[in-house]
Scaffold this active site. Structure first.
Site, PDB file in Angstrom:
ATOM      1  N   ARG B  54       0.767  -1.097  -0.060  1.00 33.66           N
ATOM      2  CA  ARG B  54       0.012  -0.058  -0.144  1.00 33.66           C
ATOM      3  C   ARG B  54       0.950   1.223   0.076  1.00 33.66           C
ATOM      4  O   ARG B  54       0.690   2.139  -0.906  1.00 33.66           O
ATOM      5  CB  ARG B  54      -0.839  -0.069   1.352  1.00 33.66           C
ATOM      6  CG  ARG B  54      -2.414   0.579   0.977  1.00 33.66           C
ATOM      7  CD  ARG B  54      -3.002   0.114   2.072  1.00 33.66           C
ATOM      8  NE  ARG B  54      -3.096  -1.279   2.221  1.00 33.66           N
ATOM      9  CZ  ARG B  54      -4.003  -2.072   1.663  1.00 33.66           C
ATOM     10  NH1 ARG B  54      -4.977  -1.422   1.281  1.00 33.66           N
ATOM     11  NH2 ARG B  54      -3.923  -3.411   1.726  1.00 33.66           N
ATOM     12  N   THR B  55       1.868   1.306   0.938  1.00 33.96           N
ATOM     13  CA  THR B  55       2.609   2.712   1.177  1.00 33.96           C
ATOM     14  C   THR B  55       3.538   2.760   0.069  1.00 33.96           C
ATOM     15  O   THR B  55       3.541   3.832  -0.745  1.00 33.96           O
ATOM     16  CB  THR B  55       3.229   2.684   2.353  1.00 33.96           C
ATOM     17  OG1 THR B  55       2.409   2.342   3.467  1.00 33.96           O
ATOM     18  CG2 THR B  55       4.120   3.882   2.850  1.00 33.96           C
ATOM     19  N   LYS B  83      23.685  -8.583   1.623  1.00 31.72           N
ATOM     20  CA  LYS B  83      25.151  -8.973   1.733  1.00 31.72           C
ATOM     21  C   LYS B  83      25.742  -8.078   3.086  1.00 31.72           C
ATOM     22  O   LYS B  83      27.014  -8.218   3.436  1.00 31.72           O
ATOM     23  CB  LYS B  83      25.904  -8.271   0.503  1.00 31.72           C
ATOM     24  CG  LYS B  83      25.581  -8.872  -0.796  1.00 31.72           C
ATOM     25  CD  LYS B  83      26.089  -8.181  -1.974  1.00 31.72           C
ATOM     26  CE  LYS B  83      25.423  -8.671  -3.230  1.00 31.72           C
ATOM     27  NZ  LYS B  83      25.966  -7.556  -4.333  1.00 31.72           N
ATOM     28  N   ARG B 104      11.017   2.313   4.238  1.00 35.98           N
ATOM     29  CA  ARG B 104      10.091   1.474   5.231  1.00 35.98           C
ATOM     30  C   ARG B 104      11.199   0.389   5.932  1.00 35.98           C
ATOM     31  O   ARG B 104      12.090  -0.064   5.253  1.00 35.98           O
ATOM     32  CB  ARG B 104       9.176   0.746   4.380  1.00 35.98           C
ATOM     33  CG  ARG B 104       8.444  -0.399   5.143  1.00 35.98           C
ATOM     34  CD  ARG B 104       7.596  -0.092   6.201  1.00 35.98           C
ATOM     35  NE  ARG B 104       6.559   0.723   6.102  1.00 35.98           N
ATOM     36  CZ  ARG B 104       5.320   0.340   5.765  1.00 35.98           C
ATOM     37  NH1 ARG B 104       4.975  -0.937   5.782  1.00 35.98           N
ATOM     38  NH2 ARG B 104       4.347   1.206   5.580  1.00 35.98           N
ATOM     39  N   HIS B 132       5.017   6.721  11.713  1.00 35.04           N
ATOM     40  CA  HIS B 132       4.464   6.488  10.109  1.00 35.04           C
ATOM     41  C   HIS B 132       4.088   7.917   9.730  1.00 35.04           C
ATOM     42  O   HIS B 132       2.975   8.142   9.503  1.00 35.04           O
ATOM     43  CB  HIS B 132       3.592   5.368   9.982  1.00 35.04           C
ATOM     44  CG  HIS B 132       3.411   4.858   8.887  1.00 35.04           C
ATOM     45  ND1 HIS B 132       3.942   5.645   7.569  1.00 35.04           N
ATOM     46  CD2 HIS B 132       2.578   4.177   8.098  1.00 35.04           C
ATOM     47  CE1 HIS B 132       3.410   5.003   6.473  1.00 35.04           C
ATOM     48  NE2 HIS B 132       2.559   4.326   6.729  1.00 35.04           N
TER      49      HIS B 132
END
Lengths: 140, 309
Positions: B54-55, B83, B104, B132
């Site tokens: 969604r975001t 890595k 995120r 958020h």
């Protein structure tokens, strides 16, 4: 009575809350010192009832914030030529860096190497600080 | 004013800066075509260390609708992170390619750490259970549009208030506005953290575990999902899942002009029958999210000049 000789040039950390002397002794790495040091525990004190005391026969550099964090009530006396040249009173530091670690398992500091995390005082009574990254409260 | 800034938490923006973003978002909503080339020649990097359709789509759609381009990854296993590359190194490298980055991350504070190393603006698109902020911009723009004013509202926040970063950010942001009242509706295990309560200042607040009791007073009901991914213990999740389910019956006691918001995705905390209720605005809220992200990108890139003032 236990007798500890006076010091010509060095530092006396006094009025340490009884029981915290060893913590400070370790924190300042005095257990590894090659000069004379003395940790005296449970000294009678009019002010505190009992106190701990540390004498250091050397002038060393240390972070006052660490001591303020452990026991803001202690006093530090600097001695030169057997005379007191400075007395330092501590308070709970507003910010500390590189001393505390964040206890939040979700904090980014648990997976990334971060040298000096800044913690800001949020509760002086409980000596609680918040992590600059995740805002979680922590104390020493 | 906003050019080159990072958005890590709602407090990074002043009320005036927020207003400037909302004003631009309103202008984009009115005439999206006018802004379709604003970010032409600019690149947005989407660094998604945990899944989020969604975001990520909202940011990607926002940049594409502004005429910009996108690079990035949607899971760390497909990047150098697998890595062992540090966040600092990743953002420094990305800064050589892109003009702005969205991050995120499951770990709290990761975007803030990135911003300390970044040479380009970093936007926090969610860090663990912490913050958020662009969801907060979405929520504020939605409230502003439907309630006419962000101030003077009683807001009930219901569900996972402990790990719900959308709630944390929103409360923090709303506490900067006047005459707000907060009602925290949660089971004891998922109560709002003390550090968020401290953000409230002098604003009044109540705590309850009863959605029914809180309902009549509310101007805004902000529902949240009990998030499985935030629990260490499956048993706790199963016990708390479904604690609150909003249905038409519960809404009988709500004000006629109350609005029902949800950051989405929904699982079962809002019954689908509620979708038809005019008070249910959560899907439009998602649309506002894209527009407000468009405005944010334009502002952080310092684009547009007088056209977007």
């Amino acid at each position: 009575m236990l007798k500890i000789n006076g010091i010509k040039r060095g530092i006396v950390i006094d009025h340490i809350k009884a029981g915290l002397g060893y913590k400070i002794y370790k924190e300042l790495k005095l257990d590894q010192a090659n000069y004379t040091t003395a940790l005296i525990k449970n000294v009678c004190s009019n002010k505190l009832g009992k106190k701990d005391l540390i004498k250091i026969d050397n002038v060393i550099d240390f972070d006052l914030n660490i001591l303020g964090l452990i026991d803001p009530g202690l006093t530090i006396t600097i001695i030169e030529d057997e005379k007191v040249v400075d007395k330092i009173k501590l308070s709970v530091p507003e910010q500390v860096e590189g001393i505390l670690t964040c206890k939040n398992p979700r904090c980014v500091s648990t997976i990334e190497h971060i040298d000096n995390i800044l913690f800001t005082l949020v509760d002086p009574e409980k000596k609680e600080y918040k992590c600059e990254f995740c805002d979680t409260r922590t104390s020493l | 004013m906003l050019k080159g800034k990072h958005l890590i938490e709602p407090g990074d923006l002043t009320i005036e800066e927020l207003e400037a973003i909302f004003t631009l978002a309103d202008a984009i909503i009115q005439d999206p075509k006018k802004y379709s080339d604003t970010c032409k020649g600019h690149l947005l990097a989407t660094l998604f260390y945990e899944p989020s359709t969604r975001t990520r789509f909202s940011f990607e759609a926002a940049m594409l609708r502004l005429g910009g381009e996108i690079i990035g990854f949607s899971e760390p296993n497909s990047s150098s992170v697998s890595k062992g590359e540090s966040i600092g190194d990743t953002i420094r490298t990305i800064g050589c390619y892109a003009d702005i980055a969205v991050m995120r991350h499951p770990k709290e504070g990761a975007p803030k750490l990135a911003s300390k190393h970044a040479t380009i603006p970093v936007i926090n698109a969610g860090d663990g259970g912490h913050q958020h902020p662009t969801q907060t911009l979405t929520d504020l723009l939605t409230i502003r549009s439907y309630r006419k004013s962000i101030s003077n509202n009683v807001i009930g926040l219901c569900g996972d208030l402990k790990f719900g970063r959308t709630v944390h950010s929103l409360v923090k942001a709303l506490s900067r506005y006047e005459h707000m009242k907060f009602v925290f509706i949660a089971p004891p295990e998922l109560e709002i953290p003390p550090y968020i309560i401290e953000e409230l200042g002098d604003h009044p607040y109540d705590r309850t575990s009863s959605l029914e009791d809180a309902m009549p007073e509310l101007d805004i009901l902000y529902m949240t999902r009990i998030q499985k991914e935030r629990f260490f213990n499956e048993e706790d999740y199963l016990r708390l899942k479904g604690y609150y389910i909003l249905d038409q019956k519960k809404l009988e006691h709500a004000k006629e002009d109350m609005i029902i918001m949800h950051p989405l995705p929904r699982v079962d905390e809002i019954h689908t029958e509620v979708d038809q209720d005019p008070r249910a605005i959560y899907f439009n809220q998602a649309k506002y999210g894209m527009y407000v992200r468009m405005a944010l990108i334009v502002k952080l890139l310092g684009l547009g000049g007088d056209l977007h003032a």
